[in-house]
Enzyme design. Structure first.
Site, PDB file in Angstrom:
ATOM      1  CD  GLU A   1      -2.784  -1.284   2.338  1.00  0.00           C
ATOM      2  OE1 GLU A   1      -2.607  -0.836   3.376  1.00  0.00           O
ATOM      3  OE2 GLU A   1      -4.087  -1.840   2.167  1.00  0.00           O
TER       4      GLU A   1
ATOM      5  CG  ASP B   1      -7.753  -5.641   4.945  1.00  0.00           C
ATOM      6  OD1 ASP B   1      -7.071  -5.919   6.040  1.00  0.00           O
ATOM      7  OD2 ASP B   1      -7.611  -4.308   4.410  1.00  0.00           O
TER       8      ASP B   1
ATOM      9  CD  GLU C   1      -9.329  -1.870   8.573  1.00  0.00           C
ATOM     10  OE1 GLU C   1      -8.792  -2.126   9.130  1.00  0.00           O
ATOM     11  OE2 GLU C   1      -9.161  -1.050   7.640  1.00  0.00           O
TER      12      GLU C   1
HETATM   13  C1  BDP Z   1      -6.039  -1.987   6.066  1.00  0.00           C
HETATM   14  C2  BDP Z   1      -6.265  -0.717   6.843  1.00  0.00           C
HETATM   15  C3  BDP Z   1      -5.045   0.030   6.535  1.00  0.00           C
HETATM   16  C4  BDP Z   1      -3.877  -0.696   7.149  1.00  0.00           C
HETATM   17  C5  BDP Z   1      -3.642  -1.910   6.517  1.00  0.00           C
HETATM   18  C6  BDP Z   1      -2.643  -3.006   6.967  1.00  0.00           C
HETATM   19  O1  BDP Z   1      -7.421  -0.057   6.412  1.00  0.00           O
HETATM   20  O2  BDP Z   1      -5.211   1.342   7.500  1.00  0.00           O
HETATM   21  O3  BDP Z   1      -2.751  -0.108   7.038  1.00  0.00           O
HETATM   22  O4  BDP Z   1      -4.897  -2.650   6.551  1.00  0.00           O
HETATM   23  O5  BDP Z   1      -2.974  -3.869   7.651  1.00  0.00           O
HETATM   24  O6  BDP Z   1      -7.045  -2.883   6.573  1.00  0.00           O
HETATM   25  O7  BDP Z   1      -1.595  -2.657   6.534  1.00  0.00           O
END
Ligand code: BDP
Length: 705
Positions: free
Chosen positions: A279, A357, A385
């Protein structure tokens, strides 16, 4: 009661008792930083609270009619021999209660503290049985990850700002950090990473190393070790080097030096957590190095000090691709499987429970079946989340157990995920779990009283993955709300129904959570799923829905599992209904095993889920007067919100599928809201109706502005 004491309230027992209590406490180490000393204080505090009796704490004395707490070797030194009959492993303990004579002996000091909490937990629940047993952890790594940022905000934090950081520094008052360590040690967590995985290099500048050193100081008496997330590009950003290539000699020296600075200040530092090439975060792939090169860079720096590296498997790169047909679910195995065997022994690959996720329903990540010569840990999320952000009650252990009890059938042999991550299945030296928790300054820690059962249960499961979800919940309820059986039964009923209900109204048949994927991850917004590059796709069109992940016709994901499991998912007939749309693209009229069509199941499930959420309100209301007003009102407020929001979910999703498929609901409910008054039907003064986009954000596509 405001919730700050969570499950460690030590409330007076309602009924009288005639159990013999110890006359004094003997803690076999009295130095302030010692967990054994903490255990002595905690026993004193607990017995005072539960029984109103003030016991003195000594560090020597007569064993009979005392509660003695210490390590096995401290006990041997003080009393000549060890009574412990079973083998104790690291952090394990022995508890022997014979009326007023109590022995609490740890393999190490931390274990002794765990034993003290265990004894107090029995007393607080009115359990005065004589017991004699040893218990050992399922795995050595039982960590917490906190996604706290240096500015004091928390990524996906739903309980206020950070208890650790503000304005780029560690806060001066660490009382809450110390209270948090107490909660964590009572559930046998042994380390906590305090900063977000999207790490900021300033966390390891000289001033902040001193600051996080102060956090480690308040953690230490509770046996909690501190860990830190790292920013892979720190050599450039902090060290002014021209590269962060993991094989560059200057970069290696940089990390060796940082590691030494950390251990100079924090000799019991636990280790690093690394999110790289994910990301947008920097990582070894930028220099065409492997993820193993990246992990081993830190592993080598930290090995001389006995630390470990948790290297996250959450690596995918779809954001820059114009072709969104690639399946993000494939990424972890694609990246990591070829590197099996190349990670140093003090590296653990930390794997989210599912391939996407933290969704409401996912299959177990196939990566657990693809790393036979690598240590692994499972990553769970207590922070809800995608699961209602603590505004919805969702008791998570049944979801976690679904994954941990899943049999991956590696080499056609029993290979439960829980036996993989503990190191047992593939004979790995290290393993365990981490949970993203994100407590904040709010008195309730997580923003919701009921959400705390998830934190409590995480600790209990990380110690023993075979523990029963419902029993854990009932222990938590007794400790948190008291011993009234109606309270226990009601909270059990609500909590055990909560994950199925949330799944019913937020994304069923393995579609994933149909929420807003772009920003909030809260509330329905199914259209965003197919219109963004995040890879949480449903592939819904006018006639059909689901992501074909088969080998024969789809993305090939099902082929990442060992043959027996792959064959099950490859075939529509043998794929369980609850993952049907995860693996297959089918017509809305496809029949499920229940005989219902997919579309009718959508309708029915959404109505049923929302109805269950409505029932939570009345169930909770029945507890009025049986628990304190403050927490009663707080929870009621959240349950009323959930009841309303579950209807928002229900109507948004059923309308969406009704519109897109054109297939009516057999029960005639969809689109009919006899008791609802639409805003646009009111007399509007100063408001105008308008057509919203996406259309499912308002009933009949019309809102007012
Ligand atoms: C996602 C979240 C993000 C996290 C990412 C992670 O939205 O904020 O940084 O996972 O786990 O679900 O690195």
């Amino acid at each position: 009661e405001n919730g700050l004491q969570a499950w460690l309230r030590y409330a007076p027992l309602p009924q009288g008792h005639n159990t013999p209590l110890p006359l004094s406490i003997i803690a076999l180490n009295s130095s302030t930083n010692s967990p054994v000393n903490t255990a002595g204080q905690e026993l004193q505090k607990g017995i005072q609270g539960i029984f109103g009796k003030q016991l003195s704490v000594f560090n020597t004395g007569k064993e009979t009619s005392s509660a003695v707490v210490g390590t096995v070797s401290q006990f041997q030194k003080a009393f000549g021999s060890s009574p412990v009959k079973n083998k104790l492993e690291e952090d394990g303990f022995w508890l022997n209660v014979k009326g007023s004579t109590v022995q609490i002996l740890g393999q190490n000091e931390r274990g002794a503290l765990y034993g003290a909490f265990e004894y107090l937990s029995m007393l607080a629940q009115g359990n005065f049985s004589n017991v004699e047993y040893a218990t050992n952890p399922a795995a050595p790594v039982r960590w917490i990850n906190s996604w706290d940022n240096m500015d004091g905000s928390i990524t996906r934090g739903f309980g206020g700002n950070s208890i650790f950081f503000a304005d780029g520094h560690v806060v001066s008052n660490l009382t809450r950090a110390s209270e948090y360590a107490r909660l964590l040690s009572s559930i046998r967590i042994n380390a906590a990473v305090v900063n977000d995985v999207n790490a900021n290099f300033t966390t390891i500048d000289p001033e902040n190393i001193q600051g996080v050193g102060r956090i480690a100081d308040v953690f230490r008496p509770y046996g909690i070790q501190l860990g830190l997330s790292l920013d892979f590009a720190s050599p450039m950003e902090l060290g002014n080097l021209s590269t962060y290539d993991p094989l560059d000699p200057g970069v290696i020296v940089f990390w060796d030096d940082i590691t030494k600075q950390i251990y100079d200040r924090i000799p019991d530092f636990a280790g690093y957590l690394v999110k790289a090439d994910s990301e947008g975060t920097p990582g070894p792939l930028v220099y065409n190095r492997t993820l193993a090169d990246g992990a081993n860079l830190f592993a080598k720096a930290i090995d001389p000090f006995g630390g470990i590296v948790m290297y996250r498997a959450f690596v995918y790169n779809l954001l820059n691709e114009s072709d969104w047909t690639a399946d993000r679910a494939n990424a972890a195995v694609d990246y990591f499987q070829p590197l099996d065997g190349q990670f140093d022994d003090n590296v653990i690959v930390q794997i989210k429970y599912g391939p996407i996720d933290f969704q409401v329903r996912e299959p177990a990540s196939p990566l657990f079946a693809n790393l036979l010569e690598t240590n692994t840990a499972i990553e769970l999320q207590v922070a809800q989340e995608y699961l209602g952000q603590q505004c919805h009650l969702v008791y998570l252990p049944p979801l976690w157990r679904t994954i941990l009890d899943f049999d991956l059938r590696v080499q056609n042999q029993s290979s439960l995920v829980r036996n993989v991550i503990t190191g047992e299945r593939f004979k790995r030296p290290l393993g365990g779990s981490a949970a993203v928790v994100n407590v904040g300054l709010n008195d309730t820690w997580l923003g919701s009283h009921l959400a705390m059962s998830n934190l409590y249960a995480y600790g209990r499961l990380a110690w023993d993955w075979t523990s029963d979800s419902e029993e854990i919940l009932q222990d938590w309820t007794r400790l948190t709300f008291g011993l009234d059986q109606t309270v226990i039964d009601t909270i059990t009923q609500m909590s055990m129904a909560s994950w199925p209900a949330y799944e019913n109204y937020s994304g069923n048949l393995g579609e994933q959570t149909l929420n807003d994927i772009l920003y909030t991850h809260f509330g329905p917004n199914p259209q965003t799923l197919d219109n963004t590059p995040w890879g949480q796709w449903t592939r819904a069109d006018h006639t059909s829905i689901g992501m074909d992940r088969t080998v024969s016709n789809g993305t090939g994901f099902s082929g990442q599992y060992p043959p027996e499991v792959a064959a099950m998912y490859e075939n529509l007939e043998t794929t369980p209904d609850n993952l049907l749309l995860w693996f297959h693209h089918v017509n809305y009229t496809q029949k499920l095993k229940s005989g219902e069509t997919v579309i009718q199941h959508f309708y029915d499930a959404h109505y049923e889920g929302a109805e269950t959420a409505q029932a939570f309100v009345t169930m909770w209301q029945s507890l009025e007067g049986k628990i304190d007003d403050e927490r009663f009102e707080d929870v009621l407020f959240r349950q009323v919100f959930q009841a309303g929001h579950s209807i928002v979910w229900r109507d948004a999703i059923v309308n969406f599928y009704n519109n897109i498929s054109g297939i009516p609901d057999d029960a005639g409910r969809v689109g009919h809201h006899p008791f609802r008054i639409e805003a646009e039907s009111m007399e509007l003064r100063g408001y105008e109706p308008y057509v919203v986009s996406p259309f499912e954000a308002a009933s009949n596509s019309i809102a007012i502005v």
